[in-house]
Design a protein around this motif. Structure first.
Motif, PDB file in Angstrom:
ATOM      1  N   UNK A  17      35.548  61.955 -12.338  1.00  0.00           N
ATOM      2  CA  UNK A  17      36.965  61.262 -11.943  1.00  0.00           C
ATOM      3  C   UNK A  17      36.924  61.348 -10.269  1.00  0.00           C
ATOM      4  N   UNK A  18      37.707  60.320  -9.784  1.00  0.00           N
ATOM      5  CA  UNK A  18      37.984  60.517  -8.546  1.00  0.00           C
ATOM      6  C   UNK A  18      38.586  61.825  -7.785  1.00  0.00           C
ATOM      7  N   UNK A 268      33.874  56.363  -7.794  1.00  0.00           N
ATOM      8  CA  UNK A 268      32.851  55.639  -8.749  1.00  0.00           C
ATOM      9  C   UNK A 268      33.081  54.210  -8.718  1.00  0.00           C
ATOM     10  N   UNK A 270      33.472  51.317 -10.735  1.00  0.00           N
ATOM     11  CA  UNK A 270      33.570  50.711 -12.323  1.00  0.00           C
ATOM     12  C   UNK A 270      33.037  49.356 -12.653  1.00  0.00           C
ATOM     13  N   UNK A 271      33.052  48.427 -11.910  1.00  0.00           N
ATOM     14  CA  UNK A 271      32.609  47.206 -11.967  1.00  0.00           C
ATOM     15  C   UNK A 271      32.304  46.392 -10.698  1.00  0.00           C
ATOM     16  N   UNK A 285      34.994  47.058  -7.728  1.00  0.00           N
ATOM     17  CA  UNK A 285      36.050  47.767  -8.482  1.00  0.00           C
ATOM     18  C   UNK A 285      35.789  49.314  -8.361  1.00  0.00           C
ATOM     19  N   UNK A 287      37.227  53.441  -9.108  1.00  0.00           N
ATOM     20  CA  UNK A 287      38.009  54.145  -9.947  1.00  0.00           C
ATOM     21  C   UNK A 287      39.207  54.810  -9.159  1.00  0.00           C
ATOM     22  N   UNK A 321      38.714  46.569  -4.849  1.00  0.00           N
ATOM     23  CA  UNK A 321      39.871  46.761  -5.449  1.00  0.00           C
ATOM     24  C   UNK A 321      39.840  47.916  -6.236  1.00  0.00           C
ATOM     25  N   UNK A 322      41.167  48.429  -6.720  1.00  0.00           N
ATOM     26  CA  UNK A 322      41.187  49.890  -7.434  1.00  0.00           C
ATOM     27  C   UNK A 322      41.399  49.297  -8.994  1.00  0.00           C
ATOM     28  N   UNK A 323      41.445  50.470  -9.797  1.00  0.00           N
ATOM     29  CA  UNK A 323      41.084  50.307 -11.160  1.00  0.00           C
ATOM     30  C   UNK A 323      42.431  49.916 -12.085  1.00  0.00           C
ATOM     31  N   UNK A 324      43.442  49.779 -11.731  1.00  0.00           N
ATOM     32  CA  UNK A 324      44.778  49.632 -12.379  1.00  0.00           C
ATOM     33  C   UNK A 324      44.814  48.148 -12.439  1.00  0.00           C
ATOM     34  N   UNK A 369      46.526  56.552 -15.229  1.00  0.00           N
ATOM     35  CA  UNK A 369      45.530  57.442 -14.405  1.00  0.00           C
ATOM     36  C   UNK A 369      46.254  58.831 -13.726  1.00  0.00           C
TER      37      UNK A 369
END
Lengths: 377, 377
Positions: A17-18, A268, A270-271, A285, A287, A321-324, A369
């Motif tokens: 994780x971050x 990391x 994510x996409x 994107x 994490x 962008x972030x993961x939320x 998160x």
């Protein structure tokens, strides 16, 4: 900066994780550089920038004092080994019962910027020293400075007089030239105001003794910033110009300048995707995002340096962008960020200069998160 | 709204510090109103809006399903009593290992908006149902909607085809018309796109079955908003117009519309002051701000109703700010807020409609302040 110690820690521990990793050696170096550049100023580290206990205890050992924003921060500074005379309660907005708690803990130095706050301090911390914060325009600063703190310089004399009348010690003047201040000359105008307040107070029989030069010392994000020496010299020249040979005691409150470049945030990918086959621009994107610690990307104010394992290969701009599940959780879009074209899902990304204003800004658990993990090595 | 139950709780318990109080009766009423207004739609409560266990278990009892953004939220929904078939993993940005964890927990419904995400789901949750999110423009919404989620409708057909090819069940289409959407007609254009995707998929031999109408249902802040019935009618009319007599299964994902008006945030006035004796405008500082739960005041987007014990007396505009040492912690300044002139330090202030997007947005401990306390009654 990604020091060898940070790189080794990440390689060996491989945290899931971050997470933020802060190198204490860099903090120590920053403390020494600030101390060297402003040898006559006492350093009050702004605890809010990063209150990790290991950072506070290191700075306490090095001789730093502490600028705190709440009773909890006062307690953290004390727990780190600072005696109460090395702690100021620098928030101009305090509940009277919090002032009373701080006073019980031995704190004798308080910030004010209004008559109303002076009255609270006089009741809850009788006889304490106060300094009055004045407004500055924040020109040259990269993080927005509002009119939230400080009063007009002309009012400061009356605020300090009120303190004096109520039995407090009118001790000095403070100001803040804006966070991530890239112009060493930015202190000059505020120091001119401070000197005028000193003179006006002297005429009323009050001898002020201290100027709190605030924070604002920048960390190096993507653009070069002047070295600590340049700030020291510019501030010394201004003190000379405005106070002549009666230079007062000065204190500085570095936060970002002390810990910003000591931290690296490991994230990391994510996409990586596009919104349509004909879109020019990728969306990358991570994490971690605005609610996981990178709140200072608000309005794309702070632009962090980002390193990947694919650096050196061809790059292209992307939206980051972030993961939320929150559409506001976008880091850089108006001005897209250049990253390697080959960047792919699962890649590690290192966000540099994230030692300040990240862990504490992180949300409790937005979208489920966890808040940003932190390691001080 | 300040219900009698909330008022009694505050009077009896007198909690110290800022806190959110949520009345479960209001949540129940909102659930019933949405269920009544859209009787043919399954309700998937957006857990991120407020994941308090008491709210989740109440909704689980009422028969609600749950839209989740992370594995942690999946686990919370299960802990509240929801079976996995009542849970969707609605985040389009998921780590492959999180998809695998959700699949292990029994989750069979996933959001996607890209080929890359489809491939992750196909590997980690073989045979699962997926729905593809499409972009909408968010016109009429009060909380900014970016292009972060969704792909162009024309690409969605290919994304769903890719899912079908990889052994997933291409289940449907989702979109989001923007949070706090005050125009009931906003769903029409997106439903036209959805119907076209249904037709295009049918031509390729895939029968889609579901349209996820997303959230966006508003809560009443300062301005009146249309009642749930108006949304139900407008959406039904659009479904009829675009799908004729083959109306698909629909689901909705209310978050703010379910819990927004069920919560009241109790705060305290810490300071009322002026920046200079001649200033027209007061600054009112509360013990809660942007980093303590009121993040949605970002760009002054959401304007909460505020009640004081002095309502009914003469008012004047003021700047409203939070308690932290951060100049960005200002709630309303561009458009000042009218509050009673007699408002004073120590006064209780009740911020209404704060049931959604407050507790989880709160920072871990910025400036040493505790995250927002919460009571569900």
């Amino acid at each position: 900066m990604i020091t060898d110690r940070i790189r080794s820690f990440l390689d060996e521990r491989r945290p899931e994780g971050p997470c933020l990793v802060v190198d204490r050696d860099v903090v120590r170096r920053n403390y020494d550089a600030l101390h060297h550049a402003l040898p006559d100023s006492r350093i009050f580290y702004a605890v809010k920038a990063n209150p990790a206990p290991e950072i506070l205890s290191l700075l306490a050992e090095l001789g730093s004092s502490f600028d705190t924003a709440s009773v909890a921060e006062v307690q953290m500074a004390i727990a780190a080994g600072a005696t109460p005379d090395r702690i100021s309660f620098g928030n101009t907005i305090k509940k009277e019962r919090d002032i009373a708690r701080a006073f019980e803990l031995g704190i004798g130095l308080y910030a004010v910027d209004s008559f109303e706050e002076v009255e609270k301090v006089a009741r809850a911390a009788p006889g304490a020293r106060v300094f009055c914060r004045i407004l500055t325009d924040g020109e040259g600063a990269e993080w927005p400075l509002s009119r939230k703190f400080g009063c007009e310089p002309s009012m400061a004399v009356d605020v300090l007089t009120h303190a004096h009348t109520l039995g407090l010690k009118a001790h000095g003047v403070s100001f803040h030239v804006g966070s991530q201040q890239t112009n060493p000359g930015a202190w000059d105008r505020a120091l001119a105001s401070a000197a005028e307040i000193f003179r006006d107070c002297a005429e009323r029989g009050m001898t002020l003794g201290m100027v709190n030069l605030g924070g604002g010392f920048p960390t190096r994000y993507l653009k070069d910033v002047p070295a600590a020496e340049a700030y020291g010299q510019a501030i010394f020249d201004s003190l000379r110009a405005h106070f002549g040979n009666r230079i007062p005691e000065t204190i500085i409150e570095p936060g970002r300048g002390m810990v910003g470049d000591a931290g690296v945030l490991k994230a990391e990918v994510v996409l990586v995707s596009k919104k349509s086959p004909t879109d020019e621009i990728r969306w990358v994107y991570l994490d971690v995002g605005k609610f996981g610690g990178l709140a200072e990307t608000m309005d794309e104010a702070i632009r962090y340096p980002i390193r990947t394992e694919r650096d050196g290969t061809e790059t292209a701009p992307c939206v980051l962008a972030g993961p939320t599940c929150d559409s506001a959780d976008v880091l850089y879009e108006k001005k897209p960020y250049d990253l390697p074209i080959s960047l792919t899902i699962g890649d590690e990304v290192l966000i540099e200069c994230t030692g300040a204003y990240t862990t504490t800004y992180a949300s409790v658990a937005f979208n489920g998160f966890e808040p940003l993990a932190s390691y001080v090595i």
